[in-house]
Design an enzyme around this catalytic site. Structure first.
Site, PDB file in Angstrom:
ATOM      1  N   PRO A 153       0.747  -1.338  -0.086  1.00  0.00           N
ATOM      2  CA  PRO A 153       0.259   0.133   0.059  1.00  0.00           C
ATOM      3  C   PRO A 153       0.979   1.346  -0.442  1.00  0.00           C
ATOM      4  O   PRO A 153       0.857   2.244  -0.554  1.00  0.00           O
ATOM      5  CB  PRO A 153      -0.800   0.311   1.327  1.00  0.00           C
ATOM      6  CG  PRO A 153      -0.667  -1.626   1.454  1.00  0.00           C
ATOM      7  CD  PRO A 153       0.109  -2.129   1.151  1.00  0.00           C
ATOM      8  N   TYR A 154       1.237   1.328   0.710  1.00  0.00           N
ATOM      9  CA  TYR A 154       2.871   2.338   1.071  1.00  0.00           C
ATOM     10  C   TYR A 154       2.892   3.203  -0.445  1.00  0.00           C
ATOM     11  O   TYR A 154       3.656   3.724  -0.796  1.00  0.00           O
ATOM     12  CB  TYR A 154       3.580   3.024   2.106  1.00  0.00           C
ATOM     13  CG  TYR A 154       4.557   3.132   2.532  1.00  0.00           C
ATOM     14  CD1 TYR A 154       4.275   4.588   3.069  1.00  0.00           C
ATOM     15  CD2 TYR A 154       6.115   3.537   2.182  1.00  0.00           C
ATOM     16  CE1 TYR A 154       5.115   5.777   3.240  1.00  0.00           C
ATOM     17  CE2 TYR A 154       6.950   4.643   2.101  1.00  0.00           C
ATOM     18  CZ  TYR A 154       6.173   5.126   2.955  1.00  0.00           C
ATOM     19  OH  TYR A 154       7.209   7.283   3.172  1.00  0.00           O
ATOM     20  N   ILE A 155       4.069   1.863  -0.965  1.00  0.00           N
ATOM     21  CA  ILE A 155       4.579   2.008  -2.204  1.00  0.00           C
ATOM     22  C   ILE A 155       4.290   2.034  -3.128  1.00  0.00           C
ATOM     23  O   ILE A 155       4.104   3.537  -4.401  1.00  0.00           O
ATOM     24  CB  ILE A 155       5.428   0.834  -2.930  1.00  0.00           C
ATOM     25  CG1 ILE A 155       6.936   0.215  -1.754  1.00  0.00           C
ATOM     26  CG2 ILE A 155       5.822   0.917  -3.944  1.00  0.00           C
ATOM     27  CD1 ILE A 155       7.638  -0.919  -1.361  1.00  0.00           C
ATOM     28  N   SER A 157       1.367   3.959  -3.101  1.00  0.00           N
ATOM     29  CA  SER A 157       0.547   5.117  -2.702  1.00  0.00           C
ATOM     30  C   SER A 157       2.000   6.743  -3.173  1.00  0.00           C
ATOM     31  O   SER A 157       1.779   7.241  -3.560  1.00  0.00           O
ATOM     32  CB  SER A 157       0.545   5.765  -1.495  1.00  0.00           C
ATOM     33  OG  SER A 157       1.503   5.837  -0.367  1.00  0.00           O
TER      34      SER A 157
END
Length: 246
Positions: A153-155, A157
């Protein structure tokens, strides 16, 4: 001569970690700084106090970067307090660990709402408010090069943030406003240390050829360059401030 006279910076996520270091550095460079924060009143007050103790001007404004009304009010507060906005740094972000699986959907949605929707709103408001010579900087990540489990999810985003930066640089053609991203590698912040063992931290610190974790001040220095007169010819770029590991 102070080239930053009467300039104002808005720094989202400016109460802690990398955002705090950026806020303090820009204040040291001579800018008035609006310190955006989400919920930690004490941390925001500490950041403002540190800037003022060093002779700078600062104001803390609470809000959610994923809420369009809150973002508009943030920029309104900057204009009312200091007369305008000249530099915008979007540093607000979250980093929940979640597998790419149905069980991770809630964390994915939450991450996108803050990291990507928030960047869209902040960059869009910046584009509407900044005048000639303005600077926009968004924080991305170098974690994409590692593609570690749990970082999906972080990457995702932050990949979206980098896309927004490149497009906005073109959309602002002719206005002499630069738009760039800074992609830190592992940086020793509270957000980074959370949930990691000593062994994991040591392994991450050994990744760069310089064999150490980055510091918030390392990243703040890069942002300072992009926000200042020397950074005028850098536009639509992603600067990977990671010690050389990727």
């Amino acid at each position: 001569m102070n080239t930053n006279a009467k300039r104002t910076a808005v720094v989202t996520g400016g109460s802690r970690g990398i955002g705090r270091a950026i806020a303090r550095r820009l204040a040291a460079d001579g800018l008035a700084v609006v310190v955006h924060y989400t919920g930690n009143d004490a941390a925001a007050a500490q950041t403002v106090a540190a800037i003022e103790a060093a002779g700078g001007q600062a104001l803390a404004v609470r809000g959610d970067v994923g809420d369009a009304g809150d973002v508009a009010r943030l920029f309104d507060a900057a204009q009312e307090a200091f007369g305008g906005v000249h530099v915008v740094v979007n540093s607000a972000g979250i980093l929940p660990m979640a597998q790419i699986a149905p069980a991770g959907l809630e964390d994915f949605d939450r991450t996108i709402a803050t990291n990507l929707r928030g960047a869209f709103l902040v960059l869009g408001e910046a584009a509407a408010r900044l005048g000639e010579g303005g600077r926009i900087v968004a924080l991305s990540t170098s974690a994409s090069a590692l593609a570690l489990p749990g970082y999906g999810p972080y990457i995702a985003s932050k990949a979206g943030v980098e896309g927004l930066v490149r497009v906005l640089a073109n959309e602002l053609r002719g206005r002499r406003i630069t738009v760039n991203a800074v992609a830190p590698g592992p940086v020793g912040t509270e957000l980074f240390y959370q949930g990691k063992s000593a062994e994991q931290i040591a392994r991450m610190a050994a990744l760069p050829p310089l064999e150490r974790l980055g510091t918030p001040e390392d990243i703040a220095g890069v942002v300072s360059f992009l926000a200042g007169p020397e950074g005028e010819w850098v536009n639509g770029q992603v600067l990977r401030a990671n010690g050389g590991f990727a």
